[in-house]
Motif scaffolding. Structure first.
Motif, PDB file in Angstrom:
ATOM      1  N   LEU B 357      -2.823   1.161 -16.079  1.00 19.88           N
ATOM      2  CA  LEU B 357      -3.523  -0.059 -15.980  1.00 19.88           C
ATOM      3  C   LEU B 357      -4.572  -0.163 -16.880  1.00 19.88           C
ATOM      4  O   LEU B 357      -5.069  -1.046 -17.511  1.00 19.88           O
ATOM      5  N   ASP B 361      -5.119  -2.717 -19.605  1.00 16.23           N
ATOM      6  CA  ASP B 361      -6.495  -3.732 -19.732  1.00 16.23           C
ATOM      7  C   ASP B 361      -6.982  -3.511 -21.093  1.00 16.23           C
ATOM      8  O   ASP B 361      -7.754  -4.653 -21.302  1.00 16.23           O
ATOM      9  N   ARG B 379       0.973  -6.184 -15.278  1.00 17.56           N
ATOM     10  CA  ARG B 379      -0.451  -5.656 -14.365  1.00 17.56           C
ATOM     11  C   ARG B 379      -0.287  -5.870 -12.726  1.00 17.56           C
ATOM     12  O   ARG B 379      -0.534  -4.970 -12.295  1.00 17.56           O
ATOM     13  N   LEU B 383      -0.884  -2.828 -10.276  1.00 19.15           N
ATOM     14  CA  LEU B 383      -1.954  -3.155  -8.930  1.00 19.15           C
ATOM     15  C   LEU B 383      -1.121  -2.830  -7.662  1.00 19.15           C
ATOM     16  O   LEU B 383      -2.015  -2.269  -6.835  1.00 19.15           O
ATOM     17  N   ARG B 384      -0.081  -3.250  -7.506  1.00 16.39           N
ATOM     18  CA  ARG B 384       0.414  -3.247  -6.025  1.00 16.39           C
ATOM     19  C   ARG B 384       0.882  -1.683  -6.054  1.00 16.39           C
ATOM     20  O   ARG B 384       0.553  -1.180  -4.874  1.00 16.39           O
ATOM     21  N   ARG B 388      -3.976  -1.892  -4.650  1.00 13.73           N
ATOM     22  CA  ARG B 388      -4.842  -3.317  -4.750  1.00 13.73           C
ATOM     23  C   ARG B 388      -4.257  -4.515  -4.540  1.00 13.73           C
ATOM     24  O   ARG B 388      -4.232  -5.260  -5.549  1.00 13.73           O
ATOM     25  N   ASP B 389      -3.879  -4.921  -3.337  1.00  8.41           N
ATOM     26  CA  ASP B 389      -3.088  -6.215  -2.976  1.00  8.41           C
ATOM     27  C   ASP B 389      -3.744  -7.106  -3.521  1.00  8.41           C
ATOM     28  O   ASP B 389      -3.096  -8.098  -3.854  1.00  8.41           O
ATOM     29  N   GLU B 391      -5.856  -7.994  -5.680  1.00  6.48           N
ATOM     30  CA  GLU B 391      -5.550  -8.521  -7.163  1.00  6.48           C
ATOM     31  C   GLU B 391      -4.174  -8.505  -7.765  1.00  6.48           C
ATOM     32  O   GLU B 391      -4.045  -9.324  -8.627  1.00  6.48           O
ATOM     33  N   ALA B 392      -3.334  -7.903  -6.967  1.00  8.44           N
ATOM     34  CA  ALA B 392      -1.836  -7.793  -7.387  1.00  8.44           C
ATOM     35  C   ALA B 392      -1.281  -9.153  -6.963  1.00  8.44           C
ATOM     36  O   ALA B 392      -0.718 -10.112  -7.886  1.00  8.44           O
TER      37      ALA B 392
END
Lengths: 113, 424
Positions: B357, B361, B379, B383-384, B388-389, B391-392
């Motif tokens: 990530l 980024d 991305r 995130l998944r 970080r659900d 944001e995913a």
């Protein structure tokens, strides 16, 4: 053999602000260019530099207007007329045309036979 | 067996032989015929007629031992007849410019014809033609696709494609783009343009940019076939070897990229026992050869990455460190935000999703990646995996907005449903 017109398009503003030294360099570049054309197997038939577009007058039908036909950042500022056996030769010559403030366009001259 | 049935079987065999010759020999026959006509349109016409004549003649005489030579003789004879009877008045465009070489003494029909396919393909991919014109001309003139087929391959109407082809052929004749193999110092750049066209054909077919199917098989097969032809013409060119390796190694996974229901399957989920092992073996051998040149071509490096995947017995055996390193070298010979994106994804597997990530980024501001659906998709996956659900979910939604291919959309939508607690 075919004829090609090499049209030189450059940013006029850069010429307007160029120093005499830069003008001298560019003139010398054009002399060197002209001297080197034949080594590509091509021949220079003619060429000229044009006064800036501020001196241009356009005519469409009966309407006369002050300025170039199309307003562009890079304007036609000169040309060379070239005789060359094929496009690859013409492009090889075109790559050596001095045009530090822009670039050139290569157009085959139409033949009628 | 009664004679009638015999003849019918013969017709089938002849039709198959003609179709086979069309696939294998079209470029050879056309290139050799252009040599005589110096007029692409006339050559196309005569070659088409030669193939039509073969359909009837070969039923009578049997399929010749060398169909390419037979077809070339027929097309050239037809061309000479047309030229003799109509002279120059039928000609709408000036003759092609040829290099002035003495005629090849073997060029008498008895010993076959010199191979002009390289001239044909570098002319089709001349830098004075824009990319869509190069691609269209290559498919029409080198692969022998009809205008309708070329139009279908690029999802444009037939009149549009016909106009594009006509304009390109007119420019070749009028601007005098020479029909010849460039001198050695210019050849690498010209071959690179040809390889770009072949690669574009392949990627267009491999991940069809729009439409219902993920792979357009016809385009993929044409690209591989073209690349094999180039390999035959330029056997020592490492970039050609690299591209052929890349195509073979990528295409070896073709059958496993979608499930029975047409769903997209990730590398992770693919059934590796169904990968095309002979293609992988051929590709790996070509990669080894292609990597010997310094610096290696971008295709050789991309192929090397594909080879690492192809040789891993299972997803969990993937040598991610090697893949990250190869992407690093690739980025140095061919700097591109897309390469950096792929490297970031590989970092995500080699060093964990947080590292991936961070690498990704760093690319967020790349203007070339703006609007590129794979960036939010990559991305979203990282995130998944980090849990970080929310944001995913946002990233998958963004990716969906930027992805036109139906199969890829369904994959992204599935991931989104899974995050929402629904079935994947």
């Amino acid at each position: 053999m075919a004829r090609y017109l090499i049209l030189i398009y450059e940013d006029e503003a850069r010429y307007a602000t160029a120093t005499p030294e830069v003008f001298g360099e560019i003139t010398a570049e054009h002399d060197r260019f002209a001297a080197g054309v034949e080594q590509h197997g091509a021949k220079l038939l003619g060429g000229d530099a044009l006064e800036p577009t501020a001196t241009a007058t356009s005519v469409r039908g009966t309407e006369v207007t002050d300025g170039p036909f199309a307003e562009t950042k890079e304007a036609l500022g000169g040309y060379y007329l070239l005789e060359a056996p094929d496009l690859d030769t013409a492009l090889a010559v075109a790559r050596t045309v001095p045009a530090r403030f822009g670039g050139v366009e290569v157009r085959p001259v139409m033949t009628f036979d | 067996m009664p004679p009638a049935a015999d003849a019918a079987a013969g017709a089938g065999a002849v039709a198959a032989a003609v179709a086979d010759a069309h696939r294998r020999e079209w470029a050879f026959v056309l290139a050799a015929t252009v040599r005589v006509t110096r007029d692409i349109d006339l050559a196309e016409e005569c070659v088409q007629e030669a193939f039509a004549t073969a359909l009837t003649d070969w039923r009578r005489t049997g399929v010749p031992a060398r169909p390419g030579a037979w077809l070339t003789t027929a097309a050239r004879r037809r061309a000479l007849n047309v030229l003799r009877h109509s002279g120059v008045e039928r000609r709408a465009l000036p003759l092609l410019v040829e290099e002035e070489t003495a005629p090849d003494p073997r060029d008498d029909g008895a010993h076959g014809y010199p191979d002009d396919r390289l001239r044909l393909v570098v002319t089709c991919c001349h830098p004075a033609l824009d990319r869509p014109a190069q691609v269209a001309l290559t498919l029409r003139l080198v692969c022998g696709l009809t205008t309708a087929e070329v139009a279908r391959a690029f999802l444009v109407g037939e009149p549009t494609m016909a106009a594009r082809l006509t304009r390109a052929k007119k420019k070749i004749a009028v601007a005098r783009i020479p029909y010849r193999v460039p001198p050695p110092e210019e050849l690498p750049a010209r071959v690179d343009a040809v390889l770009t066209v072949v690669h574009l054909l392949f990627t267009t077919g491999h991940a069809a940019p729009a439409g219902e199917e993920l792979v357009r098989r016809d385009l993929v097969e044409r690209a591989v076939q073209l690349c094999r032809m180039l390999r035959g013409l330029l056997p020592r060119d490492p970039a050609v070897a690299g591209l052929l390796a890349l195509l073979l190694l990528t295409d070896a996974r073709r059958e496993t990229r979608t499930g029975e229901d047409g769903r997209l399957l990730l590398l992770e989920e693919q059934d590796r026992s169904r990968w095309d092992r002979p293609a992988i073996a051929e590709g790996v051998a070509l990669v080894r050869e292609a990597l010997r040149s310094r610096p290696p071509s971008r295709y050789a490096l991309q192929a090397a990455i594909a080879a690492v995947h192809a040789e891993a017995p299972a997803w969990t055996d993937t040598d991610w460190a090697e893949i990250v390193a190869l992407y690093g070298v690739l980025a140095s010979v061919w700097p591109s935000p897309v390469v950096a994106l792929n490297r970031a994804v590989a970092v995500g597997f080699a060093s964990g999703p947080a590292a991936g990530l961070a690498a990704l980024d760093a690319l967020a501001a790349e203007p070339q990646l703006a609007g590129y659906g794979y960036l939010p998709a990559a991305r979203a996956d990282l995130l998944r995996r980090l849990g970080r659900d929310a944001e995913a979910r946002e990233a998958y939604t963004e990716a969906l907005l930027l992805t036109p291919n139906a199969v890829e959309r369904e994959f992204l939508a599935g991931r989104l449903r899974a995050l929402d607690g629904g079935p994947g």
